[in-house]
Design an enzyme around this catalytic site. Structure first.
Site, mmCIF file in Angstrom:
data_model
loop_
_atom_site.group_PDB
_atom_site.id
_atom_site.type_symbol
_atom_site.label_atom_id
_atom_site.label_comp_id
_atom_site.label_asym_id
_atom_site.label_seq_id
_atom_site.Cartn_x
_atom_site.Cartn_y
_atom_site.Cartn_z
ATOM 1 N NE ARG A 158 -32.330 44.429 16.393
ATOM 2 C CZ ARG A 158 -31.261 45.013 15.857
ATOM 3 N NH1 ARG A 158 -30.064 44.553 16.129
ATOM 4 N NH2 ARG A 158 -31.388 46.039 15.043
ATOM 5 C CB THR A 240 -24.691 33.428 23.891
ATOM 6 O OG1 THR A 240 -25.383 34.578 24.411
ATOM 7 C CG2 THR A 240 -25.028 32.206 24.734
ATOM 8 N NE ARG A 242 -19.062 37.501 16.870
ATOM 9 C CZ ARG A 242 -20.196 36.879 16.636
ATOM 10 N NH1 ARG A 242 -20.675 36.002 17.511
ATOM 11 N NH2 ARG A 242 -20.869 37.103 15.522
ATOM 12 C CD GLU A 271 -16.181 30.168 18.144
ATOM 13 O OE1 GLU A 271 -16.651 29.788 17.039
ATOM 14 O OE2 GLU A 271 -16.841 30.815 18.955
ATOM 15 C CG HIS A 288 -20.457 29.750 17.576
ATOM 16 N ND1 HIS A 288 -19.409 30.571 17.252
ATOM 17 C CD2 HIS A 288 -21.561 30.533 17.516
ATOM 18 C CE1 HIS A 288 -19.844 31.790 17.005
ATOM 19 N NE2 HIS A 288 -21.157 31.793 17.158
#
Length: 322
Positions: A158, A240, A242, A271, A288
């Site tokens: 998507r 964008t 993982r 992170e 993020h």
């Protein structure tokens, strides 16, 4: 009848917290302090549902050996590689996620990162803020033109398809892609996207490579030193997806050596810690922000609530992933 007890591990948008508090006996994290693994592990015996986010780590060791009170994890986010779904299933716990609602905003950010890296916007802004800009000159901070270039997508789901639409219709970019699963012809027709038979083929041909595959073991360090070396020296990498998909130290080395021209990153392995070597590069680094719009974050939370409502009403949750 007593309300079901649920735990929300981080602070969520107020309209979502209000809905959850009305329907459930909800414990909220008003201070927004990340929970420890020990605290999450203990929660399995106290709550009927736990609602984690990508910042919570739920490896196998977090799940109890005995049958827990918790019956469902209502994950806030489309990705769920931070949850050991096999361990959840073994404990009899359903896992849901929040797909679709963040596709457009995350794709927007992928394009933002592409443009920032190509036009050296982050470097330029830092120069101005530091008072180091000496004025316009013909050879100052020359970047890369993306219009008409080739946009390579790894993971044509998507979000990948939505980013491809923006690249193709907005900038006239040729779209190529690789996906491990079959793609419906109508999906590629929207952008005249051309399939390639391997990751390597996309890396060698694309001027911009945008990552949109799930994280987890199967894609851990998918982009490593060997694959970075396959890219054009003028190419840009955008992530964008993982953080663990990219070997950050290999990327820092590739940027330092000029193996590729630039990178735009919104996600990182481990992170919020970022390897110091990456901080010293010309990469564009964002914290993020992929789904970080008011409308999107509220829609994500409402989808979690929908999943919980369906489950506790005895229906199949609409977004079950495990």
């Amino acid at each position: 009848m007593a309300k079901r007890k649920i735990l929300v591990t981080r602070r969520w948008p107020k309209p979502v917290e209000d809905r959850l508090s009305e329907t459930y006996d909800a414990t909220l994290n008003s201070d927004d302090v990340p929970m420890s693994s020990e605290a999450i592990a203990a929660a399995f015996s106290d709550y009927d549902a736990i609602c984690p986010t990508v910042s919570d780590k739920l490896p196998a060791g977090v799940f109890p050996a005995e049958t827990p009170r918790t019956r469902i994890l209502g994950n806030f986010g489309v990705g769920f590689s931070h949850i050991d779904t096999d361990a959840a299933g073994a404990a009899g716990i359903v896992v849901t996620n929040t797909p679709d609602v963040l596709s457009e905003c995350t794709a927007d950010l992928a394009i933002t990162l592409m443009l920032m890296a190509a036009r050296r916007a982050s470097e330029g802004e830092r120069e101005v803020r530091a008072g180091d800009w000496a004025g316009w000159r013909p050879t100052h901070m020359i970047g890369t033109k993306v219009s008409g270039a080739t946009f390579g997508v790894l993971g044509f789901g998507r979000i990948g398809r939505t980013a491809a639409k923006r690249a193709h219709h907005g900038f006239g970019m040729k779209v190529i892609y690789y996906d491990a699963f079959p793609v419906k012809p109508e999906f590629s027709a929207e952008t005249r996207a051309e399939a390639r038979d391997s990751i390597e083929a996309v890396l060698r041909e694309a001027d911009v490579v945008s990552l949109h595959m799930p994280g987890g073991r199967e894609n851990y360090h998918l982009i490593n030193a060997e694959r970075l070396a396959m890219m054009k020296p003028t190419a840009i990498l955008v992530n964008t997806a993982r953080g663990e998909v990219v070997d950050a130290n290999a990327l820092a080395d590739a940027l330092g050596r000029g193996t590729i021209a630039g990178a735009g990153l919104d996600v990182y392995e481990g992170e919020p810690t970022i390897p110091p070597a990456l901080l010293r590069t010309n990469a564009v680094l964002l914290p993020h922000l992929g789904s970080a719009t008011k409308a999107t974050r509220e829609a994500m939370g409402m989808m979690v609530a929908d999943n919980l409502d369906a489950f506790f009403a005895g229906r199949e949750p609409p977004n079950r992933v495990a």
